[in-house]
Scaffold this active site. Structure first.
Site, mmCIF file in Angstrom:
data_model
loop_
_atom_site.group_PDB
_atom_site.id
_atom_site.type_symbol
_atom_site.label_atom_id
_atom_site.label_comp_id
_atom_site.label_asym_id
_atom_site.label_seq_id
_atom_site.Cartn_x
_atom_site.Cartn_y
_atom_site.Cartn_z
ATOM 1 N N ILE A 1 -0.520 -50.661 -0.989
ATOM 2 C CA ILE A 1 0.793 -50.613 -0.337
ATOM 3 C C ILE A 1 1.586 -49.522 -1.041
ATOM 4 O O ILE A 1 2.138 -49.739 -2.123
ATOM 5 C CB ILE A 1 1.561 -51.952 -0.417
ATOM 6 C CG1 ILE A 1 0.761 -53.084 0.209
ATOM 7 C CG2 ILE A 1 2.913 -51.824 0.297
ATOM 8 C CD1 ILE A 1 1.451 -54.440 0.139
ATOM 9 N N ASP A 2 1.599 -48.338 -0.460
ATOM 10 C CA ASP A 2 2.403 -47.258 -1.012
ATOM 11 C C ASP A 2 3.867 -47.530 -0.691
ATOM 12 O O ASP A 2 4.192 -48.035 0.384
ATOM 13 C CB ASP A 2 1.970 -45.920 -0.406
ATOM 14 C CG ASP A 2 2.630 -44.735 -1.078
ATOM 15 O OD1 ASP A 2 2.537 -44.640 -2.322
ATOM 16 O OD2 ASP A 2 3.242 -43.925 -0.374
ATOM 17 N N ASP B 1 -1.986 -41.882 -4.377
ATOM 18 C CA ASP B 1 -0.903 -41.543 -3.450
ATOM 19 C C ASP B 1 -1.292 -40.405 -2.512
ATOM 20 O O ASP B 1 -0.900 -40.384 -1.352
ATOM 21 C CB ASP B 1 0.355 -41.087 -4.208
ATOM 22 C CG ASP B 1 0.958 -42.145 -5.088
ATOM 23 O OD1 ASP B 1 1.140 -43.276 -4.602
ATOM 24 O OD2 ASP B 1 1.256 -41.851 -6.261
ATOM 25 N N THR C 1 5.935 -49.618 -2.594
ATOM 26 C CA THR C 1 6.027 -51.073 -2.712
ATOM 27 C C THR C 1 7.465 -51.566 -2.726
ATOM 28 O O THR C 1 7.782 -52.610 -2.145
ATOM 29 C CB THR C 1 5.299 -51.553 -3.992
ATOM 30 O OG1 THR C 1 3.980 -51.026 -3.998
ATOM 31 C CG2 THR C 1 5.229 -53.061 -4.042
ATOM 32 N N GLU D 1 -5.147 -48.559 -7.508
ATOM 33 C CA GLU D 1 -4.023 -48.478 -8.428
ATOM 34 C C GLU D 1 -3.948 -49.687 -9.345
ATOM 35 O O GLU D 1 -3.491 -49.594 -10.485
ATOM 36 C CB GLU D 1 -2.729 -48.364 -7.600
ATOM 37 C CG GLU D 1 -1.458 -48.357 -8.411
ATOM 38 C CD GLU D 1 -0.229 -48.283 -7.521
ATOM 39 O OE1 GLU D 1 0.865 -48.155 -8.091
ATOM 40 O OE2 GLU D 1 -0.352 -48.341 -6.293
ATOM 41 N N ASP E 1 -0.529 -56.466 -3.264
ATOM 42 C CA ASP E 1 -1.162 -55.178 -3.553
ATOM 43 C C ASP E 1 -2.624 -55.353 -3.942
ATOM 44 O O ASP E 1 -3.527 -54.717 -3.393
ATOM 45 C CB ASP E 1 -0.435 -54.498 -4.725
ATOM 46 C CG ASP E 1 0.540 -53.416 -4.263
ATOM 47 O OD1 ASP E 1 0.372 -52.911 -3.149
ATOM 48 O OD2 ASP E 1 1.440 -53.082 -5.033
ATOM 49 N N ASP F 1 -4.553 -46.711 -2.096
ATOM 50 C CA ASP F 1 -3.205 -47.177 -2.429
ATOM 51 C C ASP F 1 -2.908 -48.318 -1.461
ATOM 52 O O ASP F 1 -2.641 -48.093 -0.284
ATOM 53 C CB ASP F 1 -2.164 -46.074 -2.290
ATOM 54 C CG ASP F 1 -0.842 -46.454 -2.943
ATOM 55 O OD1 ASP F 1 -0.631 -47.656 -3.207
ATOM 56 O OD2 ASP F 1 -0.015 -45.566 -3.199
#
Length: 377
Positions: free
Chosen positions: A155-156, A298, A158, A79, A54, A153
């Site tokens: 890796i939305d 997000d 995760t 994030e 991430d 974001d």
């Protein structure tokens, strides 16, 4: 603006490559799926390698965009924190160095003794991306980058990325979970108004090549700036009876209120970005979330694309308050430049009070009318 749009797409493609690499290459995959086993081998960080994936993606996007557009430096937000403690208790700040060898050495200080993993990641970080997208290259826009800020974001969804399920059967095109719901989201918003103006959604795990068995991705983009509305997609046609996508954690009261409106067209999926993508692609007509469990990173990118298609993302609690007060104006949309008062940490950027994402205003109206009957919303 056209150059910035191309840069955001290019950054998303590099990010998607790193996300795929972490699942494809054995030295990285073994770290990615490592179970949390306390003091095993005395390397706390390896038990949370997903965080490094991430953070590295986030820092790559920050580096590449900031290098090409210096006026964005200090205004690219994500994030994740980029500081970690390695196995020796030393604090390591993850960043992109000037040369691949230096980046590999930095990553090795976190991943010691996994040299192969550090070198694979560093090579991906310093890889040049060639888009070859003639439609994107032909986009001509003008907005000063110094007016914008970015939410990432990396890796939305995760948990779905780590779980890596590939056999989740879609329901009317909507996957209830699995690897396909893991997305890279990059959104730009106006610093003064907080309105999203540009968004890129990258699907790193869109499909597998039947011959090589390697994952192939795809991306979507949208621009909503002033009177300009441009997108790589066309607005989906509206359905007479809307399909609404929800989180499986959504409460029974909301499900019950939407039931008469949707009939058997309530669907469930993982990941806020993926559910908003389902609306963008016309697989659903609205995404409803009654809780404040999503964040600016997000929603910013998909919200910009929804605006480009003629829709938007409203703040649910505010929209219902306005409706009950007899306000017939446009319901309030989410904005991305205002931290929540009295909150700390990530909660400062929570989308408090829930949201509704939509393309067609008639579907938004129908959903709000149904939800207005729910006590406490």
């Amino acid at each position: 603006m056209a150059g910035l749009l191309q840069a955001l797409v290019g950054a998303s493609e590099k990010a998607a490559h790193i996300a795929r690499l972490c699942r494809r290459e054995e030295p990285l995959f073994q770290l990615l799926v490592a179970e949390k086993t306390g003091a095993d081998r005395n390397r706390r960080f390896l038990q949370d390698f997903k965080t490094l994936a991430d953070v590295l993606i986030q820092e790559v996007i920050k580096h590449d965009l900031g290098k090409e557009f210096p006026e964005l430096q200090g205004h690219i937000h994500g994030e994740e924190s980029n500081e970690f403690k390695n196995g020796q208790g030393e604090t390591v700040t993850v960043r992109v160095c000037a040369a691949a060898g230096d980046t590999a050495a930095l990553l090795l200080s976190v991943l010691e003794p996994e040299r192969a993993a550090a070198e694979l990641l560093a090579a991906a970080v310093h890889r040049d991306v060639e888009l070859g997208d003639t439609e994107l290259a032909g986009v001509a826009l003008s907005v000063p980058p110094q007016d914008l800020a970015i939410w990432i974001d990396p890796i939305d969804s995760t948990n779905e990325y780590i779980g890596g399920r590939e056999d989740v059967a879609p329901v009317d095109g909507i996957a209830p979970g699995g690897l396909c719901s893991a997305l890279v989201l990059i959104g730009a918003y106006d610093r003064q108004t907080g309105v999203p103006v540009l968004g890129v959604i990258n699907e790193p795990f869109f499909r597998r090549d039947p011959l090589t068995r390697r994952w192939q991705g795809r991306y979507h983009w949208g621009v909503a700036y002033g009177d300009t509305r441009l997108s790589s997609l066309s607005p989906p046609p509206p359905r007479p009876q809307p399909c609404v996508v929800l989180s499986r954690a959504e409460g029974g009261a909301v499900r019950g209120a939407l039931g008469p409106l949707c009939g058997d067209r309530l669907r469930f999926a993982a990941g806020a970005g993926y559910k908003m993508l389902c609306v963008i692609l016309g697989l659903a007509d609205a995404y409803v979330l009654s809780e404040g469990s999503t964040f600016a990173w997000d929603a910013c990118a998909p919200h910009a694309i929804l605006r480009a298609l003629g829709g938007g993302t409203v703040a649910l609690a505010g929209a219902l308050r306005a409706r009950r007060a007899g306000d017939t104006g446009n319901p309030p949309e989410l904005v991305y430049n205002r931290p929540a008062e009295g909150a700390a940490g990530a909660e400062r950027w929570a989308n408090r009070g829930g949201l509704v994402a939509y393309v067609h205003p008639q579907h938004l109206e129908a959903v709000l009318a149904a939800l207005a009957t729910v006590p406490g919303l």
